[in-house]
Design a protein around this motif. Structure first.
Motif, PDB file in Angstrom:
ATOM      1  N   THR A  82       3.103 -12.834  -3.313  1.00  0.00           N
ATOM      2  CA  THR A  82       2.811 -13.290  -1.941  1.00  0.00           C
ATOM      3  C   THR A  82       1.751 -12.441  -1.260  1.00  0.00           C
ATOM      4  N   CYS A  89       0.213 -16.348   4.150  1.00  0.00           N
ATOM      5  CA  CYS A  89       1.056 -17.028   3.160  1.00  0.00           C
ATOM      6  C   CYS A  89       2.343 -17.572   3.782  1.00  0.00           C
ATOM      7  N   LEU A  91       4.944 -19.856   5.311  1.00  0.00           N
ATOM      8  CA  LEU A  91       5.139 -21.303   5.379  1.00  0.00           C
ATOM      9  C   LEU A  91       6.025 -21.710   6.547  1.00  0.00           C
ATOM     10  N   GLY A  92       6.968 -20.845   6.906  1.00  0.00           N
ATOM     11  CA  GLY A  92       7.890 -21.174   7.986  1.00  0.00           C
ATOM     12  C   GLY A  92       8.980 -20.128   8.104  1.00  0.00           C
ATOM     13  N   ARG A  98      12.139 -15.638   6.600  1.00  0.00           N
ATOM     14  CA  ARG A  98      10.812 -16.234   6.468  1.00  0.00           C
ATOM     15  C   ARG A  98      10.571 -16.738   5.050  1.00  0.00           C
ATOM     16  N   TYR A 100       7.523 -17.760   2.305  1.00  0.00           N
ATOM     17  CA  TYR A 100       6.111 -17.526   1.988  1.00  0.00           C
ATOM     18  C   TYR A 100       5.698 -18.321   0.753  1.00  0.00           C
ATOM     19  N   ARG A 101       4.441 -18.703   0.747  1.00  0.00           N
ATOM     20  CA  ARG A 101       3.869 -19.317  -0.449  1.00  0.00           C
ATOM     21  C   ARG A 101       3.429 -18.199  -1.377  1.00  0.00           C
ATOM     22  N   ALA A 111       7.765 -21.026  -3.549  1.00  0.00           N
ATOM     23  CA  ALA A 111       8.104 -20.660  -2.175  1.00  0.00           C
ATOM     24  C   ALA A 111       9.105 -19.519  -2.241  1.00  0.00           C
ATOM     25  N   LYS A 113      11.639 -17.095  -0.216  1.00  0.00           N
ATOM     26  CA  LYS A 113      12.390 -16.956   1.037  1.00  0.00           C
ATOM     27  C   LYS A 113      13.007 -15.562   1.100  1.00  0.00           C
ATOM     28  N   TYR A 160       7.697 -24.938  -5.328  1.00  0.00           N
ATOM     29  CA  TYR A 160       6.907 -25.169  -4.120  1.00  0.00           C
ATOM     30  C   TYR A 160       6.880 -26.651  -3.798  1.00  0.00           C
ATOM     31  N   GLY A 164       6.082 -29.829   2.616  1.00  0.00           N
ATOM     32  CA  GLY A 164       6.962 -29.209   3.603  1.00  0.00           C
ATOM     33  C   GLY A 164       8.238 -30.008   3.812  1.00  0.00           C
ATOM     34  N   ASP A 168       8.641 -31.920   9.507  1.00  0.00           N
ATOM     35  CA  ASP A 168       7.209 -31.693   9.746  1.00  0.00           C
ATOM     36  C   ASP A 168       6.447 -33.003   9.899  1.00  0.00           C
TER      37      ASP A 168
END
Length: 369
Positions: A82, A89, A91-92, A98, A100-101, A111, A113, A160, A164, A168
């Protein structure tokens, strides 16, 4: 009425669409309960037949994933993937932490977390998620690539999902927007129903195929992730509960607006808890409204309460349709979707009416095959 029956019939119904926290700590998961399996060869054959008939969402990939084991990563490996959890990076962010990609050394995009140690969810949810997704494999459940339990660090690594969450795409659009970019274009009716069908199949797998059954407890639009073909996959299994079903949960879990009233009132946990949440999700897909929206006038803030009068009157079903659809949906399909939502949201006292509808839906399904 047994909620699992509702889920099975929902899968049949959607195949006909024409388109293309305070309180006591909850008990730890007993190791003896973690023997999840497919319930029977006949059930597996039925699921395979449904997947083949649907021809969508990569059933072959799901079968391959079933033979893979979740990998244990070091914190250093995930930091490298990451770019040291760089802000670009991100994503949400959710209750767990959090997301991250990242890109693994193999080149796989994932992804990641990261558990927020000060957040609402903790080590128990982390353990449950790893156990559940290591043992449960279905084309409509997100695939767990691996995890990290390095010192105090707790991270989860998923496939991934390029588009999303459903939230979204469905809930962030303004009805007054006349000129939307391609990235924010309203979801078509066909896509919405494809997402509904995938979510129903995921629940059917948890309720009917997993042994013992699994109650998801956190079905909501932000937990329905979409790949680049809009195939939906259920995610976030930290609140999931293994059977036997019908237990009283000492700690009511879930998201306001999606929780079944009987579960909130008495803590009675059954598969019907998930079926109610599915009804709310289906209403979101039909209406384009959030389950809870404080920006709306008070009588419209809770989606189920606002929709209830229209759900009781078949002549008003069209009033529930998302204005962004501009009427581009088959009238019969709208009525069927709203009727299924109403069936999922009804109280146990309406079981006789539900049975009558299920018989009619089953007849419709037979005529479609």
């Amino acid at each position: 009425m047994d909620g699992s029956i509702v889920v099975v019939i929902m899968v049949g119904c959607f195949a006909c669409f024409r388109p293309a926290s305070a309180g006591e700590e909850e008990e730890e998961v007993p190791s003896s309960a973690l023997r999840l399996s497919c319930s029977s060869s006949s059930t597996r054959r039925r699921n395979q037949q449904r997947q083949a008939a649907a021809g969508e969402c990569g059933g072959d990939a799901a079968s391959r994933n079933a033979t893979e084991r979740a990998r244990a990563f070091t914190y250093g490996e995930l930091a490298a993937a990451t770019d040291n959890f760089r802000a670009e990076c991100l994503l949400g962010e959710g209750g767990f932490g959090r997301v991250y990609r990242g890109r693994l050394e193999s080149g796989q995009v994932v992804a990641v977390k990261q558990l927020d140690r000060e957040g609402a969810q903790g080590n128990r949810e982390f353990v449950v998620e790893v156990l559940m997704l290591s043992l449960l494999h279905h084309q409509n459940l997100v695939n767990l690539v691996g995890y990290c339990a390095d010192g105090e660090q707790r991270l989860l690594v998923y496939e991934y999902m390029a588009l999303g969450s459903l939230a979204d795409h469905l809930l962030l659009l303004l009805p007054s927007s006349e000129h939307q970019s391609s990235s924010t274009r309203a979801l078509s009716w066909e896509t919405r129903m494809r997402v509904a069908l995938g979510a129903a199949r995921g629940l059917e797998y948890l309720h009917e195929t997993a042994n013992p059954p699994v109650i998801y407890r956190d079905l909501k639009s932000s937990n329905v992730l979409l790949d680049d073909a809009f195939c939906p996959k259920l995610s976030d299994f930290g609140l999931a509960k293994l059977g036997p079903v019908g237990d009283r949960s000492p700690r009511v879990m879930g998201t306001y607006g999606y929780c079944a009233p009987e579960y909130v009132r008495a803590g009675n946990l059954t598969v019907k808890t998930d079926v109610y949440s599915f009804g709310v999700l289906l209403l979101e897909l039909v209406t384009g409204r959030r389950a809870v929206d404080s920006s709306r006038p008070l009588p419209e803030q809770l989606l189920v309460s606002w929709a209830r009068p229209m759900l009781r009157d078949g002549k008003r079903y069209r009033e529930l349709a998302d204005p962004l659809l501009r009427g581009n949906f088959p009238e019969r399909d709208l009525k069927q979707a709203v009727a299924v939502a109403a069936m999922c949201l009804q109280d146990e006292a309406d079981a006789a009416m539900t049975l009558a509808y299920l018989a009619e839906a089953a007849a419709d399904q037979a005529s479609c095959s």
